[in-house]
Scaffold this active site. Structure first.
Site: not given
Length: 259
Positions: A10-11, A43, A73, A183
């Site tokens: 994930d970010s 994003g 993500c 998210c």
């Protein structure tokens, strides 16, 4: 059967909300988690940048011999998963906002979605929305600044309350009865959202559905691990490891890694 790890990226730390659902459903599975906090949030990046970061994360997980990769993500899923599936010979599980259950169950015919710009502007998101929301008003809200605050460990701060208040007021005015969290960072807002929202508004995220899909795909590819001993859940972050440890409640090992 395979005791190789499930890879998750994930970010940042938000995808740990997905990890927790997978771990609860599949406690015998080994996992490796990458928190790309150095590059959070995804994003507000270009599609080209998101694809490049997703490839970087995928290749690191494949170097660690992962048998399946969960793109934990929403922005990376909606912008990069098609290319990942075309490029690499492992199963990928993606994350999409849970628009379908909200659209099917809304009584006011208005649902809200809180997500990043990268998710809301993606082709995959619009295709999914168009498929399920005929006759439904979808109120889209970009959650600018939310991921950054969560990454800084400020989930329950005054700044977060102020941001959410600004984002929720127009939705409430539009008479939403479902709020979709688009998210994987956002499930950590649920305690705060429950305080701030009227009781009749239901909050939906994708975590359990993703865990169930992960189990189904592992079974389909005969990759389920049924051993119950020596399970490892390892976490790496190229950002603030202290925040990652805190959100994991210090139950798992979290390591700094430059990637």
């Amino acid at each position: 059967m395979s005791n190789r790890a499930i890879g998750i990226f994930d970010s940042g730390i938000g995808g740990t909300s997905i990890f927790k659902e997978i771990h609860a459903l599949l406690p015998h599975e080994n996992t490796i988690y990458l928190a790309d906090s150095k590059n959070a949030p995804y994003g507000n990046k270009s599609k080209k940048e998101i694809i490049a970061l997703s490839i970087k994360n995928t290749e690191l997980l494949l170097e660690k011999n992962c048998k399946l990769i969960v793109v934990a993500c929403n922005t990376a899923t909606t912008n990069a998963i098609k290319i990942l599936r075309e490029t690499y010979n492992v199963p990928f599980i993606g994350i999409e906002p849970a628009i379908k259950p909200a659209a099917l169950n809304t009584q006011t015919k208005t649902v809200g979605i809180l997500a990043t710009k990268g998710t809301l502007s993606s082709e995959l998101f619009h295709n999914t929305t168009d498929l399920y929301t005929n006759g439904i008003n979808v109120f889209e809200q970009i959650g600018e600044g939310i991921v950054e605050l969560i990454e800084e460990g400020k989930t329950n701060s005054d700044d977060m309350r102020s941001l959410l208040d600004n984002y929720l007021k127009p939705m409430l005015k539009a008479d939403i009865d479902y709020l979709v969290l688009g998210c994987t960072h956002y499930p950590y807002l649920i305690p705060l959202l429950l305080e701030m929202l009227p009781k009749h508004i239901k909050i939906i995220d994708s975590g359990l559905a993703v865990a169930r899909q992960t189990k189904a795909v592992l079974r389909q590819h005969e990759l389920l691990n049924i051993r119950s001993q020596n399970t490892e859940n390892v976490f790496y972050s190229n950002g603030n490891v202290t925040v990652l440890k805190a959100i994991l409640e210090h139950k798992f090992t979290a390591n700094a890694l430059d990637f």
